[in-house]
Design a protein around this motif. Structure first.
Motif, PDB file in Angstrom:
ATOM      1  N   MET A   1       0.854  -1.185   0.000  1.00  0.00           N
ATOM      2  CA  MET A   1       0.000   0.000   0.000  1.00  0.00           C
ATOM      3  C   MET A   1       0.887   1.230   0.000  1.00  0.00           C
ATOM      4  O   MET A   1       1.810   1.334   0.796  1.00  0.00           O
ATOM      5  CB  MET A   1      -0.909  -0.030   1.230  1.00  0.00           C
ATOM      6  N   ASP A   2       0.624   2.159  -0.892  1.00  0.00           N
ATOM      7  CA  ASP A   2       1.368   3.401  -0.985  1.00  0.00           C
ATOM      8  C   ASP A   2       1.028   4.273   0.215  1.00  0.00           C
ATOM      9  O   ASP A   2      -0.142   4.505   0.518  1.00  0.00           O
ATOM     10  CB  ASP A   2       0.998   4.097  -2.296  1.00  0.00           C
ATOM     11  N   ASN A   3       2.045   4.766   0.904  1.00  0.00           N
ATOM     12  CA  ASN A   3       1.813   5.588   2.101  1.00  0.00           C
ATOM     13  C   ASN A   3       1.201   6.937   1.780  1.00  0.00           C
ATOM     14  O   ASN A   3       0.671   7.610   2.664  1.00  0.00           O
ATOM     15  CB  ASN A   3       3.133   5.792   2.860  1.00  0.00           C
ATOM     16  N   ASN A   4       1.285   7.380   0.524  1.00  0.00           N
ATOM     17  CA  ASN A   4       0.732   8.679   0.143  1.00  0.00           C
ATOM     18  C   ASN A   4      -0.736   8.599  -0.257  1.00  0.00           C
ATOM     19  O   ASN A   4      -1.389   9.615  -0.396  1.00  0.00           O
ATOM     20  CB  ASN A   4       1.540   9.279  -1.015  1.00  0.00           C
ATOM     21  N   GLU A   5      -1.229   7.412  -0.465  1.00  0.00           N
ATOM     22  CA  GLU A   5      -2.628   7.229  -0.841  1.00  0.00           C
ATOM     23  C   GLU A   5      -3.268   6.228   0.105  1.00  0.00           C
ATOM     24  O   GLU A   5      -2.632   5.271   0.523  1.00  0.00           O
ATOM     25  CB  GLU A   5      -2.733   6.712  -2.271  1.00  0.00           C
ATOM     26  N   PHE A   6      -4.516   6.450   0.423  1.00  0.00           N
ATOM     27  CA  PHE A   6      -5.217   5.553   1.328  1.00  0.00           C
ATOM     28  C   PHE A   6      -6.273   4.786   0.554  1.00  0.00           C
ATOM     29  O   PHE A   6      -7.039   5.366  -0.212  1.00  0.00           O
ATOM     30  CB  PHE A   6      -5.875   6.320   2.470  1.00  0.00           C
ATOM     31  N   SER A   7      -6.302   3.496   0.767  1.00  0.00           N
ATOM     32  CA  SER A   7      -7.286   2.654   0.109  1.00  0.00           C
ATOM     33  C   SER A   7      -7.847   1.671   1.137  1.00  0.00           C
ATOM     34  O   SER A   7      -7.093   0.933   1.765  1.00  0.00           O
ATOM     35  CB  SER A   7      -6.628   1.887  -1.037  1.00  0.00           C
ATOM     36  N   LEU A   8      -9.160   1.672   1.302  1.00  0.00           N
ATOM     37  CA  LEU A   8      -9.774   0.716   2.229  1.00  0.00           C
ATOM     38  C   LEU A   8      -9.549  -0.711   1.757  1.00  0.00           C
ATOM     39  O   LEU A   8      -9.319  -1.605   2.567  1.00  0.00           O
ATOM     40  CB  LEU A   8     -11.270   0.989   2.366  1.00  0.00           C
ATOM     41  N   ASP A   9      -9.580  -0.925   0.457  1.00  0.00           N
ATOM     42  CA  ASP A   9      -9.340  -2.273  -0.066  1.00  0.00           C
ATOM     43  C   ASP A   9      -7.926  -2.744   0.263  1.00  0.00           C
ATOM     44  O   ASP A   9      -7.718  -3.883   0.659  1.00  0.00           O
ATOM     45  CB  ASP A   9      -9.572  -2.321  -1.578  1.00  0.00           C
ATOM     46  N   ALA A  10      -6.951  -1.833   0.117  1.00  0.00           N
ATOM     47  CA  ALA A  10      -5.572  -2.194   0.439  1.00  0.00           C
ATOM     48  C   ALA A  10      -5.422  -2.448   1.937  1.00  0.00           C
ATOM     49  O   ALA A  10      -4.718  -3.371   2.353  1.00  0.00           O
ATOM     50  CB  ALA A  10      -4.620  -1.094  -0.006  1.00  0.00           C
ATOM     51  N   LEU A  11      -6.105  -1.660   2.755  1.00  0.00           N
ATOM     52  CA  LEU A  11      -6.041  -1.860   4.205  1.00  0.00           C
ATOM     53  C   LEU A  11      -6.626  -3.213   4.587  1.00  0.00           C
ATOM     54  O   LEU A  11      -6.016  -3.977   5.335  1.00  0.00           O
ATOM     55  CB  LEU A  11      -6.795  -0.753   4.936  1.00  0.00           C
ATOM     56  N   LEU A  12      -7.797  -3.534   4.061  1.00  0.00           N
ATOM     57  CA  LEU A  12      -8.440  -4.804   4.381  1.00  0.00           C
ATOM     58  C   LEU A  12      -7.638  -5.992   3.875  1.00  0.00           C
ATOM     59  O   LEU A  12      -7.665  -7.066   4.470  1.00  0.00           O
ATOM     60  CB  LEU A  12      -9.860  -4.841   3.818  1.00  0.00           C
ATOM     61  N   GLY A  13      -6.904  -5.813   2.789  1.00  0.00           N
ATOM     62  CA  GLY A  13      -6.107  -6.892   2.227  1.00  0.00           C
ATOM     63  C   GLY A  13      -4.701  -6.989   2.802  1.00  0.00           C
ATOM     64  O   GLY A  13      -3.973  -7.930   2.519  1.00  0.00           O
ATOM     65  N   SER A  14      -4.331  -6.025   3.629  1.00  0.00           N
ATOM     66  CA  SER A  14      -2.975  -5.986   4.182  1.00  0.00           C
ATOM     67  C   SER A  14      -2.764  -7.043   5.265  1.00  0.00           C
ATOM     68  O   SER A  14      -3.672  -7.367   6.032  1.00  0.00           O
ATOM     69  CB  SER A  14      -2.719  -4.603   4.786  1.00  0.00           C
ATOM     70  N   ASP A  15      -1.540  -7.589   5.314  1.00  0.00           N
ATOM     71  CA  ASP A  15      -1.193  -8.544   6.368  1.00  0.00           C
ATOM     72  C   ASP A  15      -1.135  -7.868   7.739  1.00  0.00           C
ATOM     73  O   ASP A  15      -1.237  -8.528   8.765  1.00  0.00           O
ATOM     74  CB  ASP A  15       0.160  -9.194   6.078  1.00  0.00           C
ATOM     75  N   CYS A  16      -0.969  -6.545   7.758  1.00  0.00           N
ATOM     76  CA  CYS A  16      -0.882  -5.809   9.025  1.00  0.00           C
ATOM     77  C   CYS A  16      -2.254  -5.603   9.662  1.00  0.00           C
ATOM     78  O   CYS A  16      -2.350  -5.304  10.843  1.00  0.00           O
ATOM     79  CB  CYS A  16      -0.224  -4.453   8.802  1.00  0.00           C
ATOM     80  N   PHE A  17      -3.302  -5.741   8.862  1.00  0.00           N
ATOM     81  CA  PHE A  17      -4.666  -5.525   9.352  1.00  0.00           C
ATOM     82  C   PHE A  17      -5.170  -6.796  10.023  1.00  0.00           C
ATOM     83  O   PHE A  17      -5.180  -7.860   9.417  1.00  0.00           O
ATOM     84  CB  PHE A  17      -5.589  -5.133   8.198  1.00  0.00           C
ATOM     85  N   ILE A  18      -5.549  -6.688  11.268  1.00  0.00           N
ATOM     86  CA  ILE A  18      -6.048  -7.842  12.013  1.00  0.00           C
ATOM     87  C   ILE A  18      -7.561  -7.687  12.180  1.00  0.00           C
ATOM     88  O   ILE A  18      -8.042  -6.687  12.706  1.00  0.00           O
ATOM     89  CB  ILE A  18      -5.368  -7.940  13.395  1.00  0.00           C
ATOM     90  N   ARG A  19      -8.279  -8.689  11.725  1.00  0.00           N
ATOM     91  CA  ARG A  19      -9.738  -8.653  11.844  1.00  0.00           C
ATOM     92  C   ARG A  19     -10.148  -8.994  13.269  1.00  0.00           C
ATOM     93  O   ARG A  19      -9.615  -9.913  13.863  1.00  0.00           O
ATOM     94  CB  ARG A  19     -10.369  -9.664  10.890  1.00  0.00           C
ATOM     95  N   TYR A  20     -11.110  -8.243  13.775  1.00  0.00           N
ATOM     96  CA  TYR A  20     -11.657  -8.532  15.096  1.00  0.00           C
ATOM     97  C   TYR A  20     -12.940  -9.319  14.926  1.00  0.00           C
ATOM     98  O   TYR A  20     -13.777  -8.982  14.090  1.00  0.00           O
ATOM     99  CB  TYR A  20     -11.949  -7.243  15.869  1.00  0.00           C
ATOM    100  N   GLU A  21     -13.068 -10.377  15.697  1.00  0.00           N
ATOM    101  CA  GLU A  21     -14.296 -11.163  15.672  1.00  0.00           C
ATOM    102  C   GLU A  21     -14.656 -11.500  17.110  1.00  0.00           C
ATOM    103  O   GLU A  21     -13.858 -12.092  17.831  1.00  0.00           O
ATOM    104  CB  GLU A  21     -14.073 -12.435  14.862  1.00  0.00           C
TER     105      GLU A  21
END
Length: 82
Positions: A1-21
């Motif tokens: 994910m480019d640090n200069n642009e924000f994308s919700l799709d990139a965030l959700l697909g990132s390994d750094c994003f942890i889903r809470y359940e």
């Protein structure tokens, strides 16, 4: 994910994003899967239904995250008068 642009799709697909359940959500999903296994006689149909339910749950989760994120951004903009 480019640090200069924000994308919700990139965030959700990132390994750094942890889903809470929550425990309640996991229990409800397991109950649904048990219901499918008990009431669908054909094993292949049960497996396909279970997969479709799992996909549906993922889409619901992503939509809820997007809605919550957009609400948070709009709230911040409102409070900052932007």
């Amino acid at each position: 994910m480019d640090n200069n642009e924000f994308s919700l799709d990139a965030l959700l697909g990132s390994d750094c994003f942890i889903r809470y359940e929550s425990v309640e959500t996991r229990c409800a999903l397991n109950n649904l899967f048990n219901l499918i296994e008990k009431n669908v006689g054909d094993e292949k149909a049960a497996e396909m239904t279970r997969g479709a339910c799992d996909d549906y749950g993922s889409f619901i989760y992503n939509d809820a995250f997007r809605q919550g994120y957009c609400f948070a951004v709009k709230s911040l903009k409102f409070m900052l008068g932007i």
